[in-house]
Design an enzyme around this catalytic site. Sequence first.
Site, short mmCIF file in Angstrom:
data_model
loop_
_atom_site.label_atom_id
_atom_site.label_comp_id
_atom_site.label_asym_id
_atom_site.label_seq_id
_atom_site.Cartn_x
_atom_site.Cartn_y
_atom_site.Cartn_z
CG HIS A 1 -3.06 -3.17 4.04
ND1 HIS A 1 -2.01 -2.49 4.61
CD2 HIS A 1 -3.78 -2.25 3.37
CE1 HIS A 1 -2.09 -1.22 4.30
NE2 HIS A 1 -3.16 -1.04 3.55
CD GLU B 1 -0.13 -5.27 6.05
OE1 GLU B 1 -0.01 -5.96 5.03
OE2 GLU B 1 -0.40 -4.05 6.04
CB CYS C 1 -1.00 -0.04 1.14
SG CYS C 1 -2.38 1.06 0.88
N1 LIG Z 1 -3.27 1.79 3.70
C1 LIG Z 1 -2.37 2.57 3.17
O1 LIG Z 1 -1.17 2.34 3.22
C2 LIG Z 1 -2.93 3.80 2.54
C3 LIG Z 1 -1.95 4.60 1.74
C4 LIG Z 1 -2.31 6.07 1.80
N2 LIG Z 1 -3.58 6.33 1.19
C5 LIG Z 1 -1.21 6.90 1.18
O2 LIG Z 1 -1.42 7.65 0.30
O3 LIG Z 1 -0.10 6.78 1.55
#
Ligand SMILES: NC(=O)CC[C@H](N)C(=O)O
Length: 221
Positions: free
Chosen positions: A180, A182, A81
């Site tokens: 994610h 995890e 992410c």
């Molecule tokens: N769950 C996440 O890691 C979200 C990422 C977040 N929206 C960002 O721009 O960094």
Amino acid sequence: MTDPVVGVLALQGDVREHLAALTASGARAVPVRRPAELAAVDGVVIPGGESTTMGLLLRTFDLLEPLRAAVAGGLPTYGSCAGMILLASEILDTRPDAVHLDGLDVTVRRNAFGRQVDSFEADLDVTGVSGEPVHAVFIRAPWVERVGPEVEVLATVPAGPAAGRVVAVRQNSVLATSFHPEVTGDRRIHAMFVDMVRTAVERAESAVSTARADGRPSLSA
Ligand SMILES: NC(=O)CC[C@H](N)C(=O)O
């Protein structure tokens, strides 16, 4: 071999969850906050969190250049992410001074799935993960809008308005997912990454022993 040492960048984000998932996947998992700690790992995870904040903290903690160099030098790296966003060569919908680690030749769009749909879940077929589909949890997630020629697409969204969007990629020693793993208890993505780390360590060890057998000076001396 002994269990590989895998660091989790521990400046911000869901560090604990990655440490637990890596430990359950056969790695010695350690938090990384300093350049010396980064230098001691066989692989590194950049967790989910907030990419612009994590980027600022990378600068504050003097980790930006060491991490960029480590990734460029082939250190196995997994970004989830926000971690995927930081690894990208180009980021859409971010601040102009956002940090790029340039580990992946991709363009990602932050918060791509739309503000109404902050989080959602989907079952994905992921290349390299056998058995049941991976139940993927997306939280204000990015997607990948462009992949370079060296990048392998591992998963796309199967259905719905975002069908076909790329959400998992690999380029050599760099793995990234929009979602994610995890947080779900399914350890297969972490196991795939730990395998990448183990392979890289074995390769480095066999290069050293070949050099020794050739009578060249040992790289580990
Ligand atoms: N769950 C996440 O890691 C979200 C990422 C977040 N929206 C960002 O721009 O960094």
